[in-house]
Design an enzyme around this catalytic site. Structure first.
Site, mmCIF file in Angstrom:
data_model
loop_
_atom_site.group_PDB
_atom_site.id
_atom_site.type_symbol
_atom_site.label_atom_id
_atom_site.label_comp_id
_atom_site.label_asym_id
_atom_site.label_seq_id
_atom_site.Cartn_x
_atom_site.Cartn_y
_atom_site.Cartn_z
ATOM 1 C CE1 TYR A 15 -59.798 67.419 -69.366
ATOM 2 C CE2 TYR A 15 -61.006 65.442 -70.009
ATOM 3 C CZ TYR A 15 -60.020 66.055 -69.263
ATOM 4 O OH TYR A 15 -59.235 65.304 -68.416
ATOM 5 C CG LEU B 137 -64.446 59.875 -62.583
ATOM 6 C CD1 LEU B 137 -64.179 61.337 -62.919
ATOM 7 C CD2 LEU B 137 -65.945 59.622 -62.481
#
Ligand SMILES: NC(=O)c1ccc[n+]([C@@H]2O[C@H](COP(=O)([O-])OP(=O)(O)OC[C@H]3O[C@@H](n4cnc5c(N)ncnc54)[C@H](O)[C@@H]3O)[C@@H](O)[C@H]2O)c1
Length: 253
Positions: free
Chosen positions: A156, A188
């Site tokens: 990722y 995040l």
């Protein structure tokens, strides 16, 4: 009158998480929006329509060029030629954290297929239209994991590095044709899916993220809207090839 009156936008990954929120903000500024996803976008469509926005959805796997061509065709027939593309679809919340030995070659390839080649396929499909118009705005979703590193997600993180590289190369190629290509790099973001994520959703990870921010609070999908709208608007016409970090001042550069 909204900032994006007359704009026509395609948002990939429009079914859940950051995509629908982004699409709702684009529509609220007057853009007509096409949501493209492998998953149904009914809930997002309903929310945007209820708020008075113009939106349609088309089932699309960004790794299939024929489906991507159909996505662009759907946009052209429904609303007209797209001048905004948000390359947001990715394998993101669907990934588990694993040691490198536990990641199969197939999983690595699939992550790159969706997160990197998907961006390539969608961009390639809209480029002739934007080139003809002499104008376009492409926003790619990066990730703070590339800027800071993150164990357990090498595929990722590497894929998001590739997105930054592609952004820079395409900015150079397409700038002379009026097409701006930029990247937005979130920290995040607590979507419903991240809240349920076995690793990302834990109190330990969340509080570590918050503690690392200059603005010490949770990041939500809406936090990205201002940066994305700016990069889609005429206000950013002299900005291309950039990565705009939207993470509450966690990674500073
Ligand atoms: N949420 C975060 O914390 C965070 C942080 C940094 C970057 N990002 C990036 O922002 C973007 C959105 O993140 P999110 O958290 O909303 O992701 P998510 O995992 O919740 O949603 C991704 C969406 O992409 C769709 N998708 C997956 N494969 C696809 C394919 N082959 N074709 C079409 N659609 C496909 C999924 O169905 C889903 O609707 C991603 O690019 C992600 O990497 C997210």
């Amino acid at each position: 009158m909204g900032k994006l009156e007359n704009a026509i936008a395609i948002v990939t990954g429009g079914a859940q998480g950051i995509g629908p929120e982004t699409a709702a903000h684009l529509a609220a500024e007057g853009a007509r929006v096409v949501l493209a996803d492998i998953a149904p976008c009914d809930a997002a469509v309903e929310t945007i329509r209820r708020a008075g926005g113009q939106v349609t959805a088309v089932r699309t796997d960004v790794t299939y060029p024929a489906q991507v061509a159909a996505m662009v065709d759907h946009c052209c027939r429904t609303f007209g030629d797209p001048d905004i593309l948000i390359n947001n679809a990715a394998l993101a919340s669907a990934l588990d954290f694993k040691p490198i030995e536990a990641i199969s070659s197939e999983e690595w390839t699939r992550v790159f297929d969706v997160n990197v080649r998907g961006v390539f396929e969608c961009t390639k499909a809209v480029t002739p239209i934007m080139r003809r118009a002499g104008y376009g705005k492409i926003v790619n979703m990066g990730s703070g994991t590339f800027l800071k590193g993150m164990a357990g997600l090498p595929h990722y993180v590497a894929s998001k590095g590739a997105v930054v590289g592609m952004t820079r190369s395409l900015a150079r190629e397409l700038g002379p044709h009026g097409i701006r290509v930029n990247c937005v790099s979130p920290g995040l973001v607590m979507t419903e899916q991240m809240r349920d994520h076995a690793t990302m959703g834990t109190d330990a990870v969340m509080s570590a993220q918050i503690d690392g921010r200059s603005i010490p609070r949770e990041q939500v999908p809406e936090d990205l809207a201002g940066a994305i709208l700016f990069l889609c608007s005429r206000s950013s016409d002299f900005i291309t090839g950039q990565t705009l970090v939207v993470d509450g001042g966690s990674f500073l550069h």
